[in-house]
Design a protein around this motif. Sequence first.
Motif, mmCIF file in Angstrom:
data_model
loop_
_atom_site.group_PDB
_atom_site.id
_atom_site.type_symbol
_atom_site.label_atom_id
_atom_site.label_comp_id
_atom_site.label_asym_id
_atom_site.label_seq_id
_atom_site.Cartn_x
_atom_site.Cartn_y
_atom_site.Cartn_z
ATOM 1 N N THR A 253 17.578 3.498 27.465
ATOM 2 C CA THR A 253 16.551 4.435 27.560
ATOM 3 C C THR A 253 15.524 4.077 28.610
ATOM 4 O O THR A 253 15.322 4.931 29.269
ATOM 5 C CB THR A 253 16.041 4.808 26.384
ATOM 6 N N SER A 254 15.205 2.804 28.376
ATOM 7 C CA SER A 254 13.984 2.332 29.664
ATOM 8 C C SER A 254 14.372 2.524 31.020
ATOM 9 O O SER A 254 13.604 2.896 31.748
ATOM 10 C CB SER A 254 13.591 0.898 29.244
ATOM 11 N N VAL A 255 15.754 2.388 31.304
ATOM 12 C CA VAL A 255 16.382 2.262 32.524
ATOM 13 C C VAL A 255 16.325 3.901 33.104
ATOM 14 O O VAL A 255 15.891 4.064 33.898
ATOM 15 C CB VAL A 255 17.684 1.834 32.692
ATOM 16 N N ALA A 256 16.749 4.627 32.365
ATOM 17 C CA ALA A 256 16.811 5.945 32.326
ATOM 18 C C ALA A 256 15.695 6.773 32.599
ATOM 19 O O ALA A 256 15.261 7.445 33.908
ATOM 20 C CB ALA A 256 17.648 6.851 31.314
ATOM 21 N N LEU A 257 14.438 6.424 31.846
ATOM 22 C CA LEU A 257 13.332 6.802 31.945
ATOM 23 C C LEU A 257 12.571 6.330 33.598
ATOM 24 O O LEU A 257 12.071 7.281 34.053
ATOM 25 C CB LEU A 257 12.150 6.277 30.934
ATOM 26 N N ARG A 258 12.913 5.440 33.726
ATOM 27 C CA ARG A 258 12.333 4.726 34.975
ATOM 28 C C ARG A 258 12.899 5.461 36.175
ATOM 29 O O ARG A 258 12.155 5.826 37.190
ATOM 30 C CB ARG A 258 12.493 3.219 35.121
ATOM 31 N N ILE A 259 14.180 5.379 36.212
ATOM 32 C CA ILE A 259 14.804 6.205 37.264
ATOM 33 C C ILE A 259 14.544 7.644 37.435
ATOM 34 O O ILE A 259 14.098 8.268 38.393
ATOM 35 C CB ILE A 259 16.555 6.067 37.162
ATOM 36 N N MET A 260 14.281 8.399 36.310
ATOM 37 C CA MET A 260 14.306 9.865 36.407
ATOM 38 C C MET A 260 12.909 10.008 36.650
ATOM 39 O O MET A 260 12.556 11.003 37.145
ATOM 40 C CB MET A 260 14.733 10.376 34.815
ATOM 41 N N ARG A 261 11.924 9.284 36.272
ATOM 42 C CA ARG A 261 10.436 9.420 36.628
ATOM 43 C C ARG A 261 10.253 9.287 38.221
ATOM 44 O O ARG A 261 9.412 10.038 38.728
ATOM 45 C CB ARG A 261 9.568 8.249 35.885
ATOM 46 N N ALA A 262 11.177 8.373 38.902
ATOM 47 C CA ALA A 262 10.984 7.984 40.342
ATOM 48 C C ALA A 262 11.721 9.260 40.964
ATOM 49 O O ALA A 262 11.273 9.779 42.129
ATOM 50 C CB ALA A 262 11.809 6.860 40.578
ATOM 51 N N GLN A 263 12.626 9.917 40.360
ATOM 52 C CA GLN A 263 13.443 10.957 40.709
ATOM 53 C C GLN A 263 12.688 12.536 40.544
ATOM 54 O O GLN A 263 13.574 13.432 40.962
ATOM 55 C CB GLN A 263 14.789 11.026 40.541
ATOM 56 N N PHE A 264 11.652 12.520 39.880
ATOM 57 C CA PHE A 264 10.896 13.781 39.552
ATOM 58 C C PHE A 264 10.688 14.498 40.951
ATOM 59 O O PHE A 264 10.316 14.048 41.710
ATOM 60 C CB PHE A 264 9.926 13.362 38.693
ATOM 61 N N PRO A 265 11.190 15.836 40.735
ATOM 62 C CA PRO A 265 11.033 16.731 41.883
ATOM 63 C C PRO A 265 9.368 16.630 42.447
ATOM 64 O O PRO A 265 8.488 16.619 41.740
ATOM 65 C CB PRO A 265 11.195 17.899 41.616
ATOM 66 N N HIS A 266 9.277 16.451 43.722
ATOM 67 C CA HIS A 266 7.865 16.438 44.332
ATOM 68 C C HIS A 266 7.456 17.892 44.762
ATOM 69 O O HIS A 266 8.134 18.431 45.472
ATOM 70 C CB HIS A 266 7.970 15.414 45.657
ATOM 71 N N ILE A 267 6.436 18.374 43.969
ATOM 72 C CA ILE A 267 6.089 19.583 44.075
ATOM 73 C C ILE A 267 4.798 19.913 44.596
ATOM 74 O O ILE A 267 3.635 19.382 43.882
ATOM 75 C CB ILE A 267 6.248 20.296 42.791
ATOM 76 N N GLN A 268 4.335 20.431 45.633
ATOM 77 C CA GLN A 268 2.910 20.535 46.180
ATOM 78 C C GLN A 268 2.017 21.348 45.420
ATOM 79 O O GLN A 268 0.870 21.021 45.027
ATOM 80 C CB GLN A 268 3.042 21.046 47.704
ATOM 81 N N LYS A 269 2.588 22.587 44.920
ATOM 82 C CA LYS A 269 1.556 23.578 44.142
ATOM 83 C C LYS A 269 1.899 23.168 42.689
ATOM 84 O O LYS A 269 3.166 22.779 42.241
ATOM 85 C CB LYS A 269 2.045 24.902 44.520
ATOM 86 N N GLY A 270 0.863 23.310 41.822
ATOM 87 C CA GLY A 270 0.717 23.048 40.461
ATOM 88 C C GLY A 270 1.158 21.686 40.264
ATOM 89 O O GLY A 270 2.147 21.448 39.306
ATOM 90 N N SER A 271 0.638 20.739 40.893
ATOM 91 C CA SER A 271 0.766 19.314 40.735
ATOM 92 C C SER A 271 0.883 18.815 39.155
ATOM 93 O O SER A 271 -0.227 19.138 38.636
ATOM 94 C CB SER A 271 0.012 18.601 41.717
ATOM 95 N N VAL A 272 1.778 18.185 38.917
ATOM 96 C CA VAL A 272 1.993 17.810 37.451
ATOM 97 C C VAL A 272 2.470 16.166 37.713
ATOM 98 O O VAL A 272 3.447 16.058 38.275
ATOM 99 C CB VAL A 272 2.937 18.443 36.601
ATOM 100 N N GLU A 273 2.163 15.242 36.912
ATOM 101 C CA GLU A 273 2.716 14.121 36.795
ATOM 102 C C GLU A 273 4.158 14.070 36.212
ATOM 103 O O GLU A 273 4.322 14.928 35.583
ATOM 104 C CB GLU A 273 1.843 12.962 35.932
ATOM 105 N N PRO A 274 4.845 13.130 36.912
ATOM 106 C CA PRO A 274 6.493 13.070 36.397
ATOM 107 C C PRO A 274 6.417 12.974 34.748
ATOM 108 O O PRO A 274 5.971 12.295 34.259
ATOM 109 C CB PRO A 274 7.105 11.846 36.891
ATOM 110 N N PHE A 275 7.453 13.960 34.421
ATOM 111 C CA PHE A 275 7.697 13.979 33.074
ATOM 112 C C PHE A 275 9.203 14.176 32.710
ATOM 113 O O PHE A 275 10.057 14.589 33.687
ATOM 114 C CB PHE A 275 7.052 15.043 32.235
ATOM 115 N N ILE A 276 9.784 13.685 31.589
ATOM 116 C CA ILE A 276 11.157 13.650 31.409
ATOM 117 C C ILE A 276 11.559 14.456 30.285
ATOM 118 O O ILE A 276 10.857 14.115 29.471
ATOM 119 C CB ILE A 276 11.793 12.448 31.362
#
Length: 279
Positions: free
Chosen positions: A37-60
Motif C-alpha cells: 500500500t505504501s508504494v501505491a500511495l506514493r506513486i498515485m500521489r505523484a500521478q495525481f492530475p494537475h488541475i489549475q482551477k479548484g486546486s486540491v492537494e493530491p488524494f487517493i
Amino acid sequence: MENFPESSSKGTKRRRNEDSDAGNTSSLEDDLTFTDTSVALRIMRAQFPHIQKGSVEPFILKSQLYSSVKDRTQVDRELESLRRDKVLRLFKLNTGQDDHAVMFLDDYLNQIDRVVKRMEGKKVEEYEVFGWLKTHVLDSKLETGIEHQELDTKWFSVLRMVFLMQCSLLSLGGKVKDSHISVLINAGVLTRQLIDPNMYWFSIPNIGSHLKGIVQGRKEIISLLSRRRYKEMMLSSLEKKRLRTSPLDVRFHLRDLIGSGHLRTDQAPTGLIIRVSKD
C-alpha cells in the motif's frame, strides 16, 4: 515507517510536479499493480492530475488502492497502521456508499492553511478556530467523523484558556459556539451527517468539483465502453481519451472503476483489455 515528503516545501512541490509529468507519459499498464500500500500511495500521489482551477492537494481513493494491491485485507491493515501513525487521514465521501479518500496529513494541513489564508481579515474568533482544530482535534481524533459533543469537549478547555486570558465571558463557563462549527462547515472542513445531525464528517476543503468529476467521470467511461460491441477496449487506446465531464484524468478513473468492480482487466497478446464487468 516510510517517510513521505512534506507537501509544504517548494522543492517538494516542484519534485511532485516533475514526478507527475513523468508518470503521465507512461502507460497505466506499466504501474497498475504494486506490492504494498505504501508504494501505491506514493506513486498515485505523484500521478495525481494537475488541475489549475479548484486546486486540491493530491488524494487517493481507497478503491484505487484495491485495484493496485490485490489483497484488500492488506490494504485495510496498512491504511489503519498509517492512520494510527498520523501519516495520513481517511475521509468519507458522498460519491458512493463505500467511497473513501486518503490524503497524507501534511497535504491535508496544507489544504486547511489555504482556507485560513483566504479568511485573512475576518473576525479573530472565526479565524482562530482553524488553529484549535489542527492542534487539539485532528491530532487526537483520527476517525472519519466526530460528534458535536466531542467538539465541545475537545475545544472547551482550549477556548476557556484563551478567553480567560482575554477576560471573556467564557471565563464563567460555557461551550463551543455554533458559529465556530458553522465556520468549519462553510469552509468545507466539516460536513454534517444527514442521518444524525449531531455527527459530522471531516472533509477536504475545495474538493466539491472533484467529487462531481468522480461521479461524472465514472459514468462517462462506463458509457463509452458500454457502447462498444463487446463492451471492451484496449487500455492503450482508452488512456488516450480525454474526458468531457471530469477534470480528473482517465487513469484516475480507471483505477477507481477497477477497484470498485465496475471494470475488469484481461491480458491479451496485444496488451491489456479493459472490460465492463458483468452483473
